[in-house]
Design a protein around this motif. Structure first.
Motif, PDB file in Angstrom:
ATOM      1  N   UNK A 111      48.419  41.959  47.558  1.00  0.00           N
ATOM      2  CA  UNK A 111      48.598  43.330  48.049  1.00  0.00           C
ATOM      3  C   UNK A 111      48.978  44.259  46.904  1.00  0.00           C
ATOM      4  N   UNK A 112      49.963  43.843  46.090  1.00  0.00           N
ATOM      5  CA  UNK A 112      50.446  44.743  45.030  1.00  0.00           C
ATOM      6  C   UNK A 112      49.399  44.885  43.915  1.00  0.00           C
ATOM      7  N   UNK A 113      48.602  43.840  43.675  1.00  0.00           N
ATOM      8  CA  UNK A 113      47.503  44.001  42.706  1.00  0.00           C
ATOM      9  C   UNK A 113      46.515  45.048  43.208  1.00  0.00           C
ATOM     10  N   UNK A 114      46.274  45.072  44.509  1.00  0.00           N
ATOM     11  CA  UNK A 114      45.458  46.137  45.095  1.00  0.00           C
ATOM     12  C   UNK A 114      46.118  47.506  44.926  1.00  0.00           C
ATOM     13  N   UNK A 115      47.443  47.543  45.116  1.00  0.00           N
ATOM     14  CA  UNK A 115      48.166  48.811  44.937  1.00  0.00           C
ATOM     15  C   UNK A 115      47.929  49.338  43.518  1.00  0.00           C
ATOM     16  N   UNK A 116      48.009  48.440  42.528  1.00  0.00           N
ATOM     17  CA  UNK A 116      47.776  48.860  41.143  1.00  0.00           C
ATOM     18  C   UNK A 116      46.375  49.442  40.984  1.00  0.00           C
ATOM     19  N   UNK A 117      45.384  48.727  41.534  1.00  0.00           N
ATOM     20  CA  UNK A 117      43.996  49.196  41.405  1.00  0.00           C
ATOM     21  C   UNK A 117      43.822  50.571  42.052  1.00  0.00           C
ATOM     22  N   UNK A 118      44.412  50.733  43.239  1.00  0.00           N
ATOM     23  CA  UNK A 118      44.274  52.000  43.965  1.00  0.00           C
ATOM     24  C   UNK A 118      44.966  53.139  43.203  1.00  0.00           C
ATOM     25  N   UNK A 119      46.146  52.849  42.645  1.00  0.00           N
ATOM     26  CA  UNK A 119      46.849  53.904  41.882  1.00  0.00           C
ATOM     27  C   UNK A 119      46.064  54.260  40.618  1.00  0.00           C
TER      28      UNK A 119
END
Lengths: 431, 431
Positions: free
Chosen positions: B311-319
């Protein structure tokens, strides 16, 4: 921007031909992914007069690197020619000409990666190099994106296909190193001069690249402690197996607080470890993250099309960045200063195979020596040698010990009168 | 943009707490990667009065979803609450409010993924969902980026940890399905109502998501042919092992030309296949690409921190996309129309275990039936049953056969007078 992307290719050997094949064969699919056609316009080759079939027919070939590097019509450069010093100059020239670069060159990236990254960033260009480690396995992307939120603490890699093929055949068919190497050379799995593979240098380059990315530090080839497989014997493999282990050439990159250790050496893994089942010329990278725990990425480590797949996947990423206007902005500089662990703080279990006098008191003398160096035993076996009366073989696995203590005891065992010889000793990992 | 990114979290159960923990614990590292601090500002919870320790103390809790979804201060929404219909409405609201969404919700994505993607794109938002398949393994990213240049032709997944745990224990400890399931429930590896796991529905959802991405087609749960493991017996596992196979619950997504097949069923794999060594609650996805050949991605399929890592790796990508101004522009719509293979064009080997009369002519009658259906044998064993005179057990593995022929012969064997019962039959893959 033009309505297509033009690529300049440096090198049209095995991988270069694979890159051209994939780009032509998957044109529809690639166009769907990046939104425009992709064309290889020009290729630097050694011999421009050589006859080449498809897919080279429609491409301009040149023997002059600057025809490619300085061509304003080319949007990006794909380097699959190999070499270090000259190639580095070419890539710098390309970057200074504001062309993003994709390279498969581990020799170059392991030594000059940080410098090239700086130049790329300064010129607003991308520099991608997925194919430089573990061929078709998208491991660099997994470290930088997929596991981006985690803190990687350990990587263990089977990152050299030649040595994995040799060890697999030595184990499965009980054959000698020389015999299998000779066969691997005939099959094209090993080079005529196999030094870089069998002595672990190729694997070390890849571990330096992995550690740089996984630990966010500038790690170079000189930071890697290297031992190859040329001294591995059939007896070592047989005893390992008897004790439930499999021997692999393992690259280890481990972080402990803010210090790291990078090494490549023949290593014993429990037969149940995911890496133990990686056979033949396959590669795999086992990654341990604080949050994610154990993961492993498995696939072909070399070969024309697997390597070309990684190159062309990089091409897609670079073109997407170009079209989104974010070239040179997506990669992050290393966050930490590199600090290498001392031999006192590097710890692991060790396997020893010793040739000793078969007489009363030998065990006691040996165990005293290990105890004095603060090394305990996990398992120990003594076997008399049938054809050599008076001589026994001792095989043992220690508890976790300091590398410095291990090195000390290797010297002291050699000085002990009851020990004729240390036949071999190896690191044990994965428990 | 503000000088930090504000996250609204939907759900603060196991995974939600993991997400908060990782974001707080790895703040420095995340800040280095995205260039600004990341804060969870507001969380939707069921019970706002419940006492919660760190990391919930500094976060505003609310029981009203619109406090989160409509808050203009929040930049993106992370959904880890589960559920389908209501949750879908929430995510649509968030996207229409121009907030990018990260979700771990396989139930939702397997059914409404295409619709949500359309809404995200129309609103210039990202929709990322790495955690929905195989927990901590970055498999979606590997398919969409790492193997982007290749044409994926087959995926086989062990994508349900509960059933893999159950089968592993049944095989290793010779225990019954019911016994191991009961233990798994006590350990928290299986739900009180285990239907979705043991009947293959959870795995089917994940295969639908994998196929959608890997084949660039809109595949839904209704396209998956599903069979669970509740009927697998100790005898099946013992005979499989005797013949050199390991039983796993395997999701198969296969492309043949422009047609695909998606299924989940207990499947026999050769003991040497990379997936055969994936044990306990671990997941793995084996991917075959035309150019890359065999690859495999292995890791934890569930659990608080592994899932939160995704989830947080996705958060990084989205940011990163937000800061680069490319939100909603990096994902590609499916390229192909979905066409499912007919039962005539689906082919595989099959394992049969039959209970037959132990008398002259049985073999002949049976083999005639197989021959009439155009199914050949690869291996066949007949074993008299010691405690049941007059009855024998036949175990056989067929050559590759049409699924339609397999289904026909199952009916015809049941009608054959010499066959008392088909004890079991399974698909065989990986050879």
């Amino acid at each position: 921007m033009k309505n297509h992307v033009s690529i300049g290719l440096l090198g049209l050997g095995t991988v270069g031909t694979g890159v051209a094949e994939i780009i032509y064969r998957h044109q529809d699919q690639l166009m769907h992914k990046v939104g425009c056609p992709i064309q290889i316009e020009k290729v630097l080759v050694k011999d421009g007069t050589k006859e080449r079939g498809w897919p080279a027919n429609d491409i301009v070939l040149t023997e002059n690197p600057y025809d490619v590097l300085d061509d304003p019509e080319l949007d990006l450069i794909v380097e699959v020619m190999g070499g270090v010093d000259e190639t580095k100059e070419y890539l710098i020239r390309a970057l200074e000409n504001k062309k993003s670069v994709i390279t498969a060159n581990k020799d170059l990236m392991a030594v000059h990666g940080p410098e090239l990254h700086e130049i790329a960033r300064a010129n607003g260009c991308d520099l991608y190099y997925e194919a430089s480690v573990a061929g078709g396995i998208p491991i660099l992307r997994s470290l930088s994106d997929g596991l981006a939120s985690d803190r990687i603490t350990k990587m263990m890699g089977i990152v050299n296909g030649t040595t994995n093929y040799i060890l697999t055949k030595m184990i499965q068919d009980s054959r000698s190193f020389d015999d299998v190497l000779f066969e691997a050379q005939k099959l094209g799995y090993a080079e005529a001069d196999p030094t870089s593979d069998v002595e672990g240098i190729d694997a070390a380059r890849k571990m330096a690249i992995l550690a740089t990315l996984g630990f966010s530090m500038n790690v170079g080839l000189q930071d890697v402690d290297i031992k190859g497989i040329s001294q591995v014997s059939g007896e070592d493999l047989a005893f390992s197996k008897k004790m439930g282990y499999v021997m692999k050439l393992i690259g280890i990159a481990e972080r402990d607080g803010d210090e790291i250790e990078i090494s490549v050496q023949p290593t014993l893994l429990p037969a149940t470890h995911p890496l133990a089942a990686v056979n033949d010329e396959f590669n795999a990278v086992y990654v341990y993250g604080e949050s994610v725990g154990e993961t492993m990425f498995y696939g072909p480590g070399a070969g024309k099309l697997p390597t070309a797949t990684a190159v062309v996947s990089d091409v897609i990423a670079v073109i997407k960045n170009m079209r989104l206007g974010v070239s040179g902005k997506t990669v992050v500089t290393p966050q930490y200063e590199k600090k290498l662990k001392s031999d006192e703080s590097i710890r692991s279990k060790y396997f020893f195979r010793l040739r000793v006098k078969d007489e009363v008191g030998v065990f006691s003398k040996m165990t005293q020596l290990f105890a004095a160096n603060n090394i305990g035993f996990e398992r120990i076996m003594q076997l008399p040698l049938e054809d050599e009366p008076g001589i026994a073989e001792i095989v043992l696995i220690t508890h976790s010990a300091q590398k410095s203590a291990y090195e000390r005891i290797v010297n002291e065992l050699n000085d002990l009168d009851v020990v004729f010889q240390i036949n071999s000793s190896y690191r044990v990992e994965g428990e």
